[in-house]
Design a protein around this motif. Structure first.
Motif, PDB file in Angstrom:
ATOM      1  N   ALA A 118      37.779  21.625  32.614  1.00 23.54           N
ATOM      2  CA  ALA A 118      37.809  22.974  32.990  1.00 23.54           C
ATOM      3  C   ALA A 118      39.480  23.773  33.606  1.00 23.54           C
ATOM      4  N   ARG A 119      39.330  25.386  33.150  1.00 26.47           N
ATOM      5  CA  ARG A 119      40.842  25.938  32.655  1.00 26.47           C
ATOM      6  C   ARG A 119      40.752  26.857  33.503  1.00 26.47           C
ATOM      7  N   THR A 120      39.837  27.013  34.450  1.00 27.84           N
ATOM      8  CA  THR A 120      40.517  27.723  35.837  1.00 27.84           C
ATOM      9  C   THR A 120      40.007  27.246  36.965  1.00 27.84           C
ATOM     10  N   ALA A 121      40.063  28.119  37.897  1.00 26.56           N
ATOM     11  CA  ALA A 121      39.818  28.161  39.379  1.00 26.56           C
ATOM     12  C   ALA A 121      39.270  28.856  39.930  1.00 26.56           C
ATOM     13  N   ARG A 122      39.343  29.666  41.152  1.00 25.44           N
ATOM     14  CA  ARG A 122      38.594  30.503  42.036  1.00 25.44           C
ATOM     15  C   ARG A 122      37.627  29.865  42.846  1.00 25.44           C
ATOM     16  N   VAL A 123      38.278  30.282  44.193  1.00 27.84           N
ATOM     17  CA  VAL A 123      37.251  30.058  45.193  1.00 27.84           C
ATOM     18  C   VAL A 123      36.870  31.552  45.480  1.00 27.84           C
ATOM     19  N   ARG A 124      35.410  31.759  45.161  1.00 25.02           N
ATOM     20  CA  ARG A 124      34.764  32.859  45.628  1.00 25.02           C
ATOM     21  C   ARG A 124      34.549  33.017  47.707  1.00 25.02           C
ATOM     22  N   PRO A 125      34.402  34.337  47.291  1.00 22.61           N
ATOM     23  CA  PRO A 125      34.214  35.154  48.892  1.00 22.61           C
ATOM     24  C   PRO A 125      33.459  34.776  49.791  1.00 22.61           C
ATOM     25  N   ASP A 126      32.686  33.750  48.981  1.00 22.29           N
ATOM     26  CA  ASP A 126      31.658  33.341  50.158  1.00 22.29           C
ATOM     27  C   ASP A 126      32.243  31.431  50.277  1.00 22.29           C
ATOM     28  N   GLY A 127      33.146  31.253  49.885  1.00 22.37           N
ATOM     29  CA  GLY A 127      34.448  30.426  50.126  1.00 22.37           C
ATOM     30  C   GLY A 127      33.568  29.040  48.862  1.00 22.37           C
ATOM     31  N   LEU A 128      33.155  28.997  48.221  1.00 25.88           N
ATOM     32  CA  LEU A 128      32.926  28.125  46.794  1.00 25.88           C
ATOM     33  C   LEU A 128      33.725  28.038  46.164  1.00 25.88           C
ATOM     34  N   GLU A 130      34.939  27.089  42.307  1.00 22.19           N
ATOM     35  CA  GLU A 130      34.637  27.222  41.339  1.00 22.19           C
ATOM     36  C   GLU A 130      35.098  26.951  40.217  1.00 22.19           C
ATOM     37  N   LEU A 131      34.563  26.210  39.040  1.00 22.98           N
ATOM     38  CA  LEU A 131      35.637  25.658  38.410  1.00 22.98           C
ATOM     39  C   LEU A 131      35.554  26.101  36.680  1.00 22.98           C
ATOM     40  N   ARG A 132      36.297  26.570  35.974  1.00 23.95           N
ATOM     41  CA  ARG A 132      34.995  27.428  34.716  1.00 23.95           C
ATOM     42  C   ARG A 132      35.747  26.724  33.791  1.00 23.95           C
ATOM     43  N   ASP A 133      35.550  26.896  32.011  1.00 22.38           N
ATOM     44  CA  ASP A 133      35.897  26.322  31.042  1.00 22.38           C
ATOM     45  C   ASP A 133      36.695  27.502  30.606  1.00 22.38           C
ATOM     46  N   GLY A 134      37.061  27.594  29.279  1.00 27.53           N
ATOM     47  CA  GLY A 134      37.764  28.740  28.451  1.00 27.53           C
ATOM     48  C   GLY A 134      36.763  29.263  28.246  1.00 27.53           C
ATOM     49  N   ALA A 135      35.807  29.642  27.830  1.00 24.86           N
ATOM     50  CA  ALA A 135      35.013  30.194  27.933  1.00 24.86           C
ATOM     51  C   ALA A 135      34.262  31.006  28.927  1.00 24.86           C
ATOM     52  N   GLY A 136      34.415  31.304  30.391  1.00 24.54           N
ATOM     53  CA  GLY A 136      34.348  31.392  30.888  1.00 24.54           C
ATOM     54  C   GLY A 136      33.371  30.622  32.160  1.00 24.54           C
ATOM     55  N   ARG A 137      32.260  30.094  31.441  1.00 22.35           N
ATOM     56  CA  ARG A 137      31.316  29.312  32.048  1.00 22.35           C
ATOM     57  C   ARG A 137      31.925  27.753  33.066  1.00 22.35           C
ATOM     58  N   GLY A 138      30.315  28.622  34.339  1.00 17.03           N
ATOM     59  CA  GLY A 138      31.075  27.839  35.403  1.00 17.03           C
ATOM     60  C   GLY A 138      30.926  26.157  34.979  1.00 17.03           C
ATOM     61  N   VAL A 139      32.070  24.635  35.279  1.00 16.62           N
ATOM     62  CA  VAL A 139      31.539  23.675  35.215  1.00 16.62           C
ATOM     63  C   VAL A 139      31.360  22.841  36.727  1.00 16.62           C
ATOM     64  N   LEU A 140      31.737  22.772  37.453  1.00 15.11           N
ATOM     65  CA  LEU A 140      31.446  22.386  38.364  1.00 15.11           C
ATOM     66  C   LEU A 140      32.152  23.888  39.653  1.00 15.11           C
ATOM     67  N   ARG A 141      30.980  23.498  41.101  1.00 14.50           N
ATOM     68  CA  ARG A 141      30.486  24.178  41.899  1.00 14.50           C
ATOM     69  C   ARG A 141      31.411  23.189  43.055  1.00 14.50           C
ATOM     70  N   GLY A 142      31.655  23.812  44.080  1.00 17.97           N
ATOM     71  CA  GLY A 142      31.796  22.613  45.608  1.00 17.97           C
ATOM     72  C   GLY A 142      32.100  24.251  46.753  1.00 17.97           C
ATOM     73  N   THR A 143      31.590  22.722  48.507  1.00 16.90           N
ATOM     74  CA  THR A 143      31.536  23.420  48.432  1.00 16.90           C
ATOM     75  C   THR A 143      32.573  22.536  50.425  1.00 16.90           C
ATOM     76  N   ARG A 144      33.538  23.340  50.277  1.00 15.93           N
ATOM     77  CA  ARG A 144      34.267  22.842  51.654  1.00 15.93           C
ATOM     78  C   ARG A 144      34.109  21.969  52.530  1.00 15.93           C
ATOM     79  N   PHE A 145      34.862  20.840  52.663  1.00 13.64           N
ATOM     80  CA  PHE A 145      34.099  20.017  54.225  1.00 13.64           C
ATOM     81  C   PHE A 145      35.021  20.939  55.420  1.00 13.64           C
ATOM     82  N   PRO A 146      34.754  20.500  56.013  1.00 13.12           N
ATOM     83  CA  PRO A 146      35.154  21.438  57.424  1.00 13.12           C
ATOM     84  C   PRO A 146      36.414  20.490  57.805  1.00 13.12           C
TER      85      PRO A 146
END
Length: 146
Positions: A118-128, A130-146
Motif C-alpha cells: 500500500a502506498r496511498t489511502a482514501r475513503v471513498r464518498p460511499d465510505g469504503l 481503499e488502499l492502493r499500490d504505487g501503480a494505483g491498483r487497489g490492494v485492499l478495501r474495507g468497510t468502517r465498523f459502526p
C-alpha cells in the motif's frame, strides 16, 4: 514616451499601490483540503483484488497515534503506519503464529501483502476505505465498523 506626473497624481498612485499591498496581505488563503480520516476500525472486505472468504474477523484498526492493529481471520497483527495527505506507509507488521487451514493462510498472506504494498489511502464518498499500490491498483478495501 515620457509622462508628466504632478505631485498630486503621484500621491494618488502611491496611495493606490499601498492600498493594494495592504489588501494582498489580508487575502484569505484557500482552505486546506479536509484531512483524510482512516483512524478507527475497518472490516477487511477485499485484499489483492479478491474478496475475503471469512470477513467476520478480518479487520484493521488504524490508531490515531500511528499504531496499526488487526486480525487476518487467522492471526492478530500489529505494526505502525504514517499517513501524510493520501500517502500511506505501513511499517513492519508482526503477527502471531497460529496455524490455520490453507485457505485462511492464503487470505492472511493477501492481507499482509496488501499492507506491505500500500502506498496511498482514501475513503471513498460511499465510505469504503481503499488502499492502493504505487501503480494505483487497489490492494485492499474495507468497510468502517459502526
Amino acid at each position: 514616451m515620457r509622462m508628466k506626473c504632478d505631485g498630486r497624481r503621484a500621491r494618488r498612485v502611491a496611495g493606490a499601490l499601498v492600498a493594494l499591498g495592504m489588501l494582498g496581505g489580508c487575502a484569505v488563503p484557500a482552505p486546506a483540503p479536509p484531512a483524510l480520516v482512516v483512524d478507527g476500525l475497518w472490516r477487511v472486505d477485499q485484499a489483492q483484488q479478491e474478496p475475503l472468504l471469512d470477513r467476520s474477523q478480518a479487520r484493521l484498526d488504524f490508531g490515531q497515534g500511528g499504531a496499526l492493529t488487526g486480525h487476518t481471520s487467522c492471526n492478530t497483527l500489529s505494526g505502525s503506519y504514517v499517513l501524510q495527505g493520501d500517502r500511506l506507509r505501513v511499517g513492519p507488521v508482526v503477527t502471531t503464529r497460529r496455524a490455520c487451514g490453507p485457505l485462511a493462510m492464503e487470505q492472511e498472506d493477501r492481507i499482509l501483502t496488501a499492507l506491505e504494498n500500500a502506498r496511498t489511502a482514501r475513503v471513498r464518498p460511499d465510505g469504503l476505505l481503499e488502499l492502493r499500490d504505487g501503480a494505483g491498483r487497489g490492494v485492499l478495501r474495507g468497510t468502517r465498523f459502526p
